[in-house]
Write a protein that holds these residues in place. Structure first.
Motif, short mmCIF file in Angstrom:
data_model
loop_
_atom_site.label_atom_id
_atom_site.label_comp_id
_atom_site.label_asym_id
_atom_site.label_seq_id
_atom_site.Cartn_x
_atom_site.Cartn_y
_atom_site.Cartn_z
N GLU A 13 -18.06 -108.28 -110.61
CA GLU A 13 -17.09 -107.20 -110.66
C GLU A 13 -17.68 -105.97 -111.36
O GLU A 13 -17.52 -104.85 -110.89
CB GLU A 13 -15.83 -107.65 -111.39
N GLU A 14 -18.34 -106.21 -112.45
CA GLU A 14 -18.95 -105.11 -113.19
C GLU A 14 -19.98 -104.39 -112.33
O GLU A 14 -20.01 -103.15 -112.26
CB GLU A 14 -19.61 -105.63 -114.47
N LEU A 17 -18.06 -102.57 -109.26
CA LEU A 17 -17.36 -101.36 -109.69
C LEU A 17 -18.36 -100.28 -110.08
O LEU A 17 -18.17 -99.11 -109.75
CB LEU A 17 -16.45 -101.68 -110.87
N GLY A 18 -19.39 -100.68 -110.79
CA GLY A 18 -20.41 -99.71 -111.18
C GLY A 18 -21.03 -99.03 -109.98
O GLY A 18 -21.21 -97.82 -109.96
N ALA A 92 -13.19 -101.53 -101.99
CA ALA A 92 -13.35 -100.64 -103.14
C ALA A 92 -11.98 -100.27 -103.71
O ALA A 92 -11.77 -100.29 -104.93
CB ALA A 92 -14.10 -99.37 -102.72
N GLU A 93 -11.06 -99.96 -102.82
CA GLU A 93 -9.71 -99.64 -103.25
C GLU A 93 -9.12 -100.78 -104.07
O GLU A 93 -8.55 -100.57 -105.14
CB GLU A 93 -8.84 -99.35 -102.02
N LEU A 96 -10.77 -101.14 -107.56
CA LEU A 96 -10.33 -100.09 -108.48
C LEU A 96 -8.88 -100.28 -108.89
O LEU A 96 -8.52 -100.05 -110.04
CB LEU A 96 -10.53 -98.72 -107.83
N PHE A 99 -8.59 -102.96 -111.38
CA PHE A 99 -9.16 -102.51 -112.64
C PHE A 99 -8.21 -101.59 -113.39
O PHE A 99 -7.97 -101.75 -114.58
CB PHE A 99 -10.48 -101.79 -112.38
N PHE A 100 -7.65 -100.63 -112.66
CA PHE A 100 -6.84 -99.62 -113.34
C PHE A 100 -5.43 -100.09 -113.63
O PHE A 100 -4.80 -99.62 -114.57
CB PHE A 100 -6.80 -98.33 -112.52
N VAL A 101 -4.97 -101.01 -112.81
CA VAL A 101 -3.58 -101.42 -112.99
C VAL A 101 -3.44 -102.37 -114.17
O VAL A 101 -2.39 -102.40 -114.81
CB VAL A 101 -3.03 -102.04 -111.69
N SER A 102 -4.49 -103.10 -114.49
CA SER A 102 -4.41 -103.95 -115.67
C SER A 102 -3.91 -103.08 -116.81
O SER A 102 -4.61 -102.20 -117.27
CB SER A 102 -5.78 -104.52 -116.02
N PRO A 103 -2.67 -103.26 -117.19
CA PRO A 103 -1.96 -102.20 -117.89
C PRO A 103 -2.46 -102.01 -119.31
O PRO A 103 -2.83 -102.95 -119.99
CB PRO A 103 -0.52 -102.71 -117.91
N VAL A 104 -2.47 -100.78 -119.70
CA VAL A 104 -2.74 -100.45 -121.08
C VAL A 104 -1.52 -100.95 -121.86
O VAL A 104 -0.39 -100.59 -121.54
CB VAL A 104 -2.92 -98.93 -121.25
N LEU B 24 -17.60 -94.25 -114.96
CA LEU B 24 -17.47 -95.65 -114.58
C LEU B 24 -18.74 -96.18 -113.92
O LEU B 24 -18.83 -97.37 -113.64
CB LEU B 24 -16.33 -95.81 -113.57
N GLY B 25 -19.68 -95.31 -113.70
CA GLY B 25 -20.81 -95.63 -112.85
C GLY B 25 -21.93 -96.42 -113.49
O GLY B 25 -23.08 -96.28 -113.09
N HIS B 26 -21.61 -97.23 -114.46
CA HIS B 26 -22.62 -98.12 -115.04
C HIS B 26 -21.93 -99.41 -115.47
O HIS B 26 -20.90 -99.35 -116.16
CB HIS B 26 -23.27 -97.45 -116.26
N PRO B 27 -22.47 -100.55 -115.05
CA PRO B 27 -21.78 -101.81 -115.30
C PRO B 27 -21.43 -102.04 -116.76
O PRO B 27 -20.39 -102.64 -117.05
CB PRO B 27 -22.76 -102.87 -114.78
N VAL B 30 -18.26 -100.32 -117.47
CA VAL B 30 -17.14 -101.08 -116.91
C VAL B 30 -16.77 -102.20 -117.87
O VAL B 30 -15.59 -102.42 -118.16
CB VAL B 30 -17.52 -101.65 -115.53
N LEU B 37 -9.46 -102.91 -122.48
CA LEU B 37 -8.23 -103.20 -121.76
C LEU B 37 -7.69 -104.59 -122.09
O LEU B 37 -6.54 -104.90 -121.79
CB LEU B 37 -8.45 -103.12 -120.25
N ARG B 86 -4.54 -93.48 -123.03
CA ARG B 86 -3.54 -93.81 -122.01
C ARG B 86 -3.25 -92.66 -121.07
O ARG B 86 -3.17 -92.84 -119.85
CB ARG B 86 -2.24 -94.23 -122.70
N TRP B 89 -6.05 -92.15 -118.77
CA TRP B 89 -6.20 -93.34 -117.94
C TRP B 89 -5.24 -93.27 -116.75
O TRP B 89 -5.63 -93.52 -115.60
CB TRP B 89 -5.92 -94.60 -118.78
N GLU B 93 -6.12 -93.01 -112.84
CA GLU B 93 -5.54 -93.96 -111.88
C GLU B 93 -4.89 -93.20 -110.73
O GLU B 93 -5.09 -93.53 -109.57
CB GLU B 93 -4.51 -94.83 -112.60
N PHE B 100 -7.92 -92.84 -102.56
CA PHE B 100 -8.20 -94.02 -101.73
C PHE B 100 -7.09 -94.34 -100.76
O PHE B 100 -7.34 -94.93 -99.72
CB PHE B 100 -8.49 -95.23 -102.62
#
Lengths: 111, 111
Positions: A13-14, A17-18, A92-93, A96, A99-104, B24-27, B30, B37, B86, B89, B93, B100
């Motif tokens: 995943e890392e 996503l990267g 990809a969608e 992402l 990743f982003f929905v995992s809530p703060v 985000l472009g580096h593992p 991430v 998170l 937040r 973030w 999102e 997307f």
DNA sequence: GTTTTCTATCGTATATTTACGATGAACTAA
DNA sequence: TTAGTTCATCGTAAATATACGATAGAAAAC
């Protein structure tokens, strides 16, 4: 880069996503993707009309996007038709989104 | 980079997406975000325990994330508490979602 | 005061990215 | 055949990114 010690192992995943993020990590590539997403859907040639850069540079950015899997190119000499790669786009969608929905955490009192 | 001719103007959206994606472009970044998170939500110090890299390198990656706005750091010497920002973030999102979700045309016969 | 802990920053080395013009390869049109 | 179109690739230059160890700074613990 010196890698004397490192050799860090990343998860799938890392890495994924990267890779995706890196491909998106330049405004001109965002523009290219938006153009490919536009009503025209596919583009042959006219891309450079919308991007005031040397043709070789645009080609280089297209290669980055190709390598990321987000787009595909169908050779149709002397033209090439570039399109979004739907399968990878959806992947990809998904990545992402997860990743982003995992809530703060709401109950986190910091910031 | 030679900029003899270029000086391309990008839209706000192109710039913003590019910036976020670049961060985000580096593992390893991430991973850092995933850690922030996680249930712990905020981190003070133990970050390096999860990332087998030199402390200075981790600090450098944290700076990249700070500059992107995706995280924030509250200095609490001798420690620093890093958290997801937040507000930014959610903005990120949203930007990514809009980008997307603009659907790949079903009626497009290419790929 | 001294030491310890935590983290940023500096200096440095190497790799990658970004950009350009020039050239080449492949098909079309004349 | 010759010229034109379209795009990739090569060569090159400069900027950024990535990684490390060493050092510095600031509060806590002793």
């Amino acid at each position: 880069m010196q890698r004397t010690q490192s050799a860090v192992q990343y998860t799938e995943e890392e890495e994924a996503l990267g890779r995706i993020a890196k491909a998106l990590g330049h405004p001109v590539r965002v523009r290219i993707l938006k153009l490919l997403l536009s009503e025209s859907c596919c583009f042959t040639g006219q891309l450079t009309d919308f991007i005031p850069m040397a043709q070789s540079t645009v080609s280089q950015h297209l290669k980055v996007l190709l390598d990321s899997g987000l787009i595909q190119g169908e050779i149709n000499p002397p033209k090439v038709r570039y399109c979004i790669n739907r399968e990878n786009w959806v992947k990809a969608e998904g990545l992402l989104k997860v990743f982003f929905v995992s809530p703060v955490h709401d109950r986190c009192e910091c910031g």
